[in-house]
Write an enzyme that holds these catalytic residues in place. Structure first.
Site, PDB file in Angstrom:
ATOM      1  CG  HIS A 105      -0.138   0.314   2.551  1.00 15.42           C
ATOM      2  ND1 HIS A 105       0.593  -1.022   2.916  1.00 15.42           N
ATOM      3  CD2 HIS A 105      -0.212   0.774   3.569  1.00 15.42           C
ATOM      4  CE1 HIS A 105       1.178  -0.520   4.416  1.00 15.42           C
ATOM      5  NE2 HIS A 105       1.096   0.700   5.068  1.00 15.42           N
ATOM      6  CG  ASP A 107       1.847   5.394   4.743  1.00 14.07           C
ATOM      7  OD1 ASP A 107       0.945   3.601   5.367  1.00 14.07           O
ATOM      8  OD2 ASP A 107       2.334   5.220   5.408  1.00 14.07           O
ATOM      9  CG  HIS A 268       5.288   1.115   2.758  1.00 11.56           C
ATOM     10  ND1 HIS A 268       3.889   2.199   2.495  1.00 11.56           N
ATOM     11  CD2 HIS A 268       4.255   1.151   4.057  1.00 11.56           C
ATOM     12  CE1 HIS A 268       3.558   2.959   3.063  1.00 11.56           C
ATOM     13  NE2 HIS A 268       3.486   1.620   3.976  1.00 11.56           N
ATOM     14  NE  ARG A 284       1.574   5.683   9.627  1.00 10.19           N
ATOM     15  CZ  ARG A 284       0.322   5.864   8.901  1.00 10.19           C
ATOM     16  NH1 ARG A 284       0.817   4.504   8.326  1.00 10.19           N
ATOM     17  NH2 ARG A 284      -0.273   6.288   8.960  1.00 10.19           N
TER      18      ARG A 284
HETATM   19  C1  SIN Z   1       3.089   1.290   7.665  1.00 14.61           C
HETATM   20  O1  SIN Z   1       2.592   0.470   6.878  1.00 14.61           O
HETATM   21  O2  SIN Z   1       2.695   2.999   7.508  1.00 14.61           O
HETATM   22  C2  SIN Z   1       3.940   1.116   8.876  1.00 14.61           C
HETATM   23  C3  SIN Z   1       4.959   0.065   8.467  1.00 14.61           C
HETATM   24  C4  SIN Z   1       5.230  -1.018   8.918  1.00 14.61           C
HETATM   25  O3  SIN Z   1       4.737  -1.052  10.398  1.00 14.61           O
HETATM   26  O4  SIN Z   1       6.546  -1.299   8.847  1.00 14.61           O
END
Ligand code: SIN
Length: 293
Positions: A105, A107, A268, A284
């Site tokens: 995906h 973000d 990612h 995050r």
């Molecule tokens: C995310 O998807 O923003 C986080 C990725 C992760 O937890 O490695």
């Protein structure tokens, strides 16, 4: 005097930056070097940082206005801009969004103005019994993926818009994890804040102008104006084209890592190969971007 900043390539894309301490206020030249690396390479890794929430917020804010995530139940208490990604529990309740992002995906693509960039700070990293870190994050470059498309497919995608649906993705996640990390269904207010949106299937990077494939397996559920039975095979072929093992960068986390990614130029996916008592806690922050064109 500030030490020189070092930028080293990662494979198959992205860069690692050394010689910066993000808990200090960076001068403009050093900040611009990081920002340019992010715009051009899409992925920037900086090891060995100890960022208090206020410092993480202050640094991320230099890239633009910060996102306050619609799921405030997963915010770090007192810091609405810090979204916890974590399988850690307080009693029966997961303190963060557990196993968030365990499919490919970008973000916040489900918003009209998706995130320009995300910054993830590793606070607790799960480990296997032999000490090997778990919960890696995988990255792909969506502009390189676009460049690799056959010309006929590039022409076919011109003008198409994909439908992105947060509520549908959340419902899938809720069902997948209802036994170990139950998450509430979206409240009426959260549902109202996340209507379906459409974005170009191919969008231009807002700084470099590169064309990027902007559909992903988690949130893109259709093509505007197309019947589902026609949209589905096209999306499936694009997902298969984007996600090819030789093009994946794998980030193996260490406590103190700061990993930043551009949400137009990359996709990612977090690897969910751990479970309590192996704890994963990440802070995050996401920076709002422009309306994709
Ligand atoms: C995310 O998807 O923003 C986080 C990725 C992760 O937890 O490695």
């Amino acid at each position: 005097m500030n030490s020189p900043i070092e930028i080293r390539p990662l494979a198959p894309f992205g860069v690692e930056i050394a010689g910066v301490n993000l808990s200090d206020e960076l001068d403009d030249a050093r900040f611009r070097a990081i920002e340019t690396a992010l715009d051009v390479h899409g992925l920037v890794v900086i090891h060995g940082q100890t960022l208090a929430p206020e410092r993480q917020i202050a640094f991320a804010r230099r890239f633009g206005e910060l996102e306050v995530h619609v799921r405030q139940e997963y915010a770090l208490p007192g810091h609405p801009e810090i979204h916890l990604i974590s399988n850690v529990k307080d009693g029966e309740r997961s303190i963060g969004s557990a196993y968030a992002g365990d499919n490919w995906h970008t973000d916040l693509c489900f918003q009209r103005r998706p995130a320009r960039m995300s910054l993830l700070h590793g606070i607790e990293i799960p480990q296997a019994d032999d000490g090997t870190p778990l919960g890696d994050t995988l990255f792909l470059n969506t502009a390189d993926a676009y460049d690799r498309l056959p010309d006929a497919m590039k022409r076919r995608l011109e003008g198409l818009r994909a439908v992105h649906q947060y509520h549908r993705a959340q419902e899938i996640k809720r069902r997948q994890r209802e036994k170990d990390h139950a998450r509430a269904t979206l409240s009426a207010e959260q549902r109202a804040l996340t209507p379906d949106v459409t974005h170009p299937v191919v969008r231009r990077h807002p700084v470099t102008g590169r064309k990027c494939l902007y559909v992903n397996q988690t949130y893109s559920f259709g093509i505007e104006g197309w019947p589902e039975e026609e949209a589905e095979p096209l999306l499936a072929s694009l997902f298969a084209h984007i996600v090819q093992e030789p093009h994946v960068h794998r980030h193996r986390w260490r406590v103190g890592d700061v990993v930043m990614w551009d949400n137009c130029l990359t996709q990612h996916k977090a690897v969910g190969d751990y479970a309590l008592p192996q704890r994963r806690l990440m802070h995050r922050t996401a920076v709002n971007g422009t309306v994709p064109v």
